[in-house]
Design a protein around this motif. Structure first.
Motif, PDB file in Angstrom:
ATOM      1  N   ALA A   1     -10.955  -4.012   2.822  1.00 57.54           N
ATOM      2  CA  ALA A   1     -10.085  -4.962   3.516  1.00 57.54           C
ATOM      3  C   ALA A   1     -10.894  -6.017   4.256  1.00 57.54           C
ATOM      4  O   ALA A   1     -10.567  -7.211   4.231  1.00 57.54           O
TER       5      ALA A   1
ATOM      6  N   THR B   1      -3.914  -2.415   6.425  1.00 60.59           N
ATOM      7  CA  THR B   1      -4.622  -1.230   5.941  1.00 60.59           C
ATOM      8  C   THR B   1      -4.698  -0.156   7.012  1.00 60.59           C
ATOM      9  O   THR B   1      -4.490   1.034   6.744  1.00 60.59           O
TER      10      THR B   1
ATOM     11  N   THR C   1      -9.978   6.217   3.506  1.00 54.12           N
ATOM     12  CA  THR C   1      -9.575   5.265   4.538  1.00 54.12           C
ATOM     13  C   THR C   1     -10.731   4.366   4.939  1.00 54.12           C
ATOM     14  O   THR C   1     -10.573   3.147   5.068  1.00 54.12           O
TER      15      THR C   1
ATOM     16  N   ILE D   1       0.836  -1.196   0.000  1.00 52.86           N
ATOM     17  CA  ILE D   1       0.000   0.000   0.000  1.00 52.86           C
ATOM     18  C   ILE D   1       0.875   1.251   0.000  1.00 52.86           C
ATOM     19  O   ILE D   1       0.665   2.194  -0.771  1.00 52.86           O
TER      20      ILE D   1
ATOM     21  N   TYR E   1      -4.017   3.748  -1.959  1.00 58.28           N
ATOM     22  CA  TYR E   1      -4.547   2.603  -1.223  1.00 58.28           C
ATOM     23  C   TYR E   1      -4.563   1.318  -2.042  1.00 58.28           C
ATOM     24  O   TYR E   1      -5.070   0.299  -1.560  1.00 58.28           O
TER      25      TYR E   1
ATOM     26  N   ALA F   1     -11.311   1.924   2.148  1.00 58.69           N
ATOM     27  CA  ALA F   1     -10.257   0.912   2.086  1.00 58.69           C
ATOM     28  C   ALA F   1     -10.420  -0.122   3.196  1.00 58.69           C
ATOM     29  O   ALA F   1     -10.190  -1.324   2.990  1.00 58.69           O
ATOM     30  N   ILE F   2     -10.834   0.322   4.389  1.00 65.40           N
ATOM     31  CA  ILE F   2     -11.044  -0.623   5.491  1.00 65.40           C
ATOM     32  C   ILE F   2     -12.221  -1.542   5.182  1.00 65.40           C
ATOM     33  O   ILE F   2     -12.172  -2.753   5.451  1.00 65.40           O
TER      34      ILE F   2
ATOM     35  N   THR G   1      -4.850  -8.241   6.381  1.00 67.56           N
ATOM     36  CA  THR G   1      -5.412  -7.227   5.495  1.00 67.56           C
ATOM     37  C   THR G   1      -5.899  -6.017   6.282  1.00 67.56           C
ATOM     38  O   THR G   1      -5.616  -4.864   5.928  1.00 67.56           O
TER      39      THR G   1
ATOM     40  N   VAL H   1      -4.401  -3.186  -1.009  1.00 70.70           N
ATOM     41  CA  VAL H   1      -5.130  -3.697   0.144  1.00 70.70           C
ATOM     42  C   VAL H   1      -5.422  -5.189   0.011  1.00 70.70           C
ATOM     43  O   VAL H   1      -5.598  -5.894   0.995  1.00 70.70           O
TER      44      VAL H   1
END
Length: 476
Positions: free
Chosen positions: A81, A255, A74, A47, A227, A77-78, A251, A230
């Motif tokens: 993930a 992240t 963010t 990342i 990002y 991306a979470i 993951t 991930v």
């Protein structure tokens, strides 16, 4: 429900990796399965490549409202993930998005996921190598000589490739060392910068014309590439110990760690470098270090950090660039040569990838087509989101298809919300790529359709030949 629909052996994508891949049973001392720390380092290292060293200056023209875009990215991306973690728990095989798309939608969707991910990997490798040479030039002036510049860029690509060819044992060792060397100084700058933080340096919240939503979207279009990666642990799930447990954890942890470094680092630079200077800065972290401690040694220190960061990212991306075509080739969707594996690493995939990236790098320097190369880098943002969209759609399919072996009823609402959020995030990434990138990316995908047609024709011809041979020579 009939027995046939619940028998796991009927779906090749869901078989045990040891049954499908003889390399799983190897005792080669150079092949070693990754534990949680290395898998987490792989995610964080992929990342966070070299982009973090330029991002604060890139988004500075949009003002501190760009931090809002960082926050939204963010969260997305979470969510992505978490979805990859759930998918890896169901299908813990090497290939990641390819495996999920194929299991849900068939061979063609799986091929598109593998093809687009492969393109992303080797074009990104070329971009990282070129960027690394820019930081090398701070220490050793090489840009004055085109042959020296090309040689340096190729060296940055081939060193990680050689580490991969040495075996997964060495890939993991390089990744751990690179991650530690990269994050220690980054965290020092990110945290130390808060002690030198001056709100007067932040500048306006929204300096540009237009609405706030447009500014968030515009800055997100720059930040979204940060990002990518991930999915790293999911792609290499077959090389991770206890993947059902560790891939999801790695993951999410990777992240979160990357997000913390991004947000703190950007905020620290915003608060230590005056806004008018940051907008025109070509080395924002160097300027931040100089502002914090004085002197001019920051440029050299940050250059070293950037090169370590990019080498770590190249090390991880080189492995991932070979894993997706390996998984597809194992199922007959890529040329069979991509299944060649030594010391736990798909060696042909590594070699083909580094050769393609090397040609692209040489072309960039010799043709002087900087604009074309930048467009290709933007294309990777689009091509990377194709596997994301297919993977999140596969999760939605598993959740709502009524397959009891794929759905945990107690977690249905939570998993569905995460899958839909991750799908929306992936669509936002596509929109943020820009029209030119989407246009060029679709052309890359259509070129892959021709490859799929060729491979499908070969498989059909082989199957027809086998049926004919069986009819002529029936068994007892």
């Amino acid at each position: 429900m009939s027995t046939a629909t619940t028998t796991p052996q009927r779906d090749p994508a869901r078989r045990d990796p040891a049954q499908r891949d003889p390399a799983r049973r190897t005792d080669d001392k150079h092949a070693r399965r990754f534990g949680l720390p290395i898998a987490t380092a792989l995610v964080m290292g992929n990342i966070i490549g070299g982009g973090i060293f330029l991002l604060p200056a890139s988004v500075a023209p949009y003002g501190t409202i760009s931090l809002v875009a960082f926050g939204v990215l963010t969260l997305g991306a979470i969510a992505l993930a978490l979805v990859f973690g759930r998918l890896a728990h169901r299908l813990p095989q090497t290939g990641g998005p390819y495996v999920y798309a194929r299991a849900a939608f068939g061979d063609f969707a799986g091929f598109l996921a593998a093809w687009s991910y492969w393109i992303t990997a080797w074009v990104s490798n070329a971009a990282l190598a070129v960027a690394a040479v820019g930081y090398l030039d701070v220490l050793v002036p090489v840009h004055g000589s085109k042959p020296a510049t090309i040689a340096a860029a190729l060296l940055f690509q081939w060193l990680p490739a050689l580490a991969n060819l040495a075996g997964t044992r060495y890939v993991g060792a390089v990744q751990i060392v690179a991650t530690v060397l990269k994050f220690v100084p980054l965290i020092l700058v990110a945290v130390g910068g808060l002690f030198f933080f001056d709100s007067a340096n932040l500048g306006p919240f929204h300096p540009s014309e237009g609405g706030a939503l447009g500014a968030v979207s515009a800055s997100a279009a720059i930040l979204l590439f940060s990002y990518l990666g991930v999915e790293s642990a999911a792609v290499s799930a077959g090389e991770v110990r206890d993947p059902r447990r560790n891939v999801g954890r790695a993951t999410v942890l990777g992240t979160l760690g990357a997000a913390a470094v991004y947000l703190l680092g950007t905020l620290a630079v915003f608060g230590t470098v005056a806004h008018d200077k940051l907008v025109t800065s070509t080395a924002p972290f160097s300027d931040a270090v100089n502002a914090m401690f004085g002197g001019s040694w920051g440029g050299a220190a940050v250059a070293c950090m950037a090169m370590v960061s990019m080498l770590g990212a190249l090390n991880g991306w080189t492995l991932l660039s070979a894993q997706a075509p390996y998984a597809a080739a194992r199922d007959g969707l890529f040329p069979k040569v991509f299944t060649v594996k030594r010391r736990g690493v798909p060696t042909v995939g590594v070699l083909v990838t580094v050769v393609l990236a090397s040609f692209l790098t040489v072309y960039n320097y010799t043709a002087g087509t900087k604009g074309v190369f930048e467009i290709l880098v933007l294309v990777t943002t689009f091509t990377a989101t194709v596997p994301y969209l297919l993977s999140t759609a596969a999760q939605v399919y598993f959740l709502f298809s009524g397959r009891s072996d794929e759905v945990s009823r107690a977690r249905l609402a939570r998993d569905a919300a995460l899958a839909l959020a991750a799908f929306g995030f992936s669509l936002w990434l596509v929109a943020g790529s820009g029209y030119a990138a989407v246009y060029q990316g679709v052309l890359f995908l259509f070129a892959g359709v021709l490859v799929y047609a060729w491979m499908a024709a070969r498989r059909q011809r082989a199957a027809s030949g086998a049926m004919t041979a069986g009819a002529v020579n029936p068994g007892p």
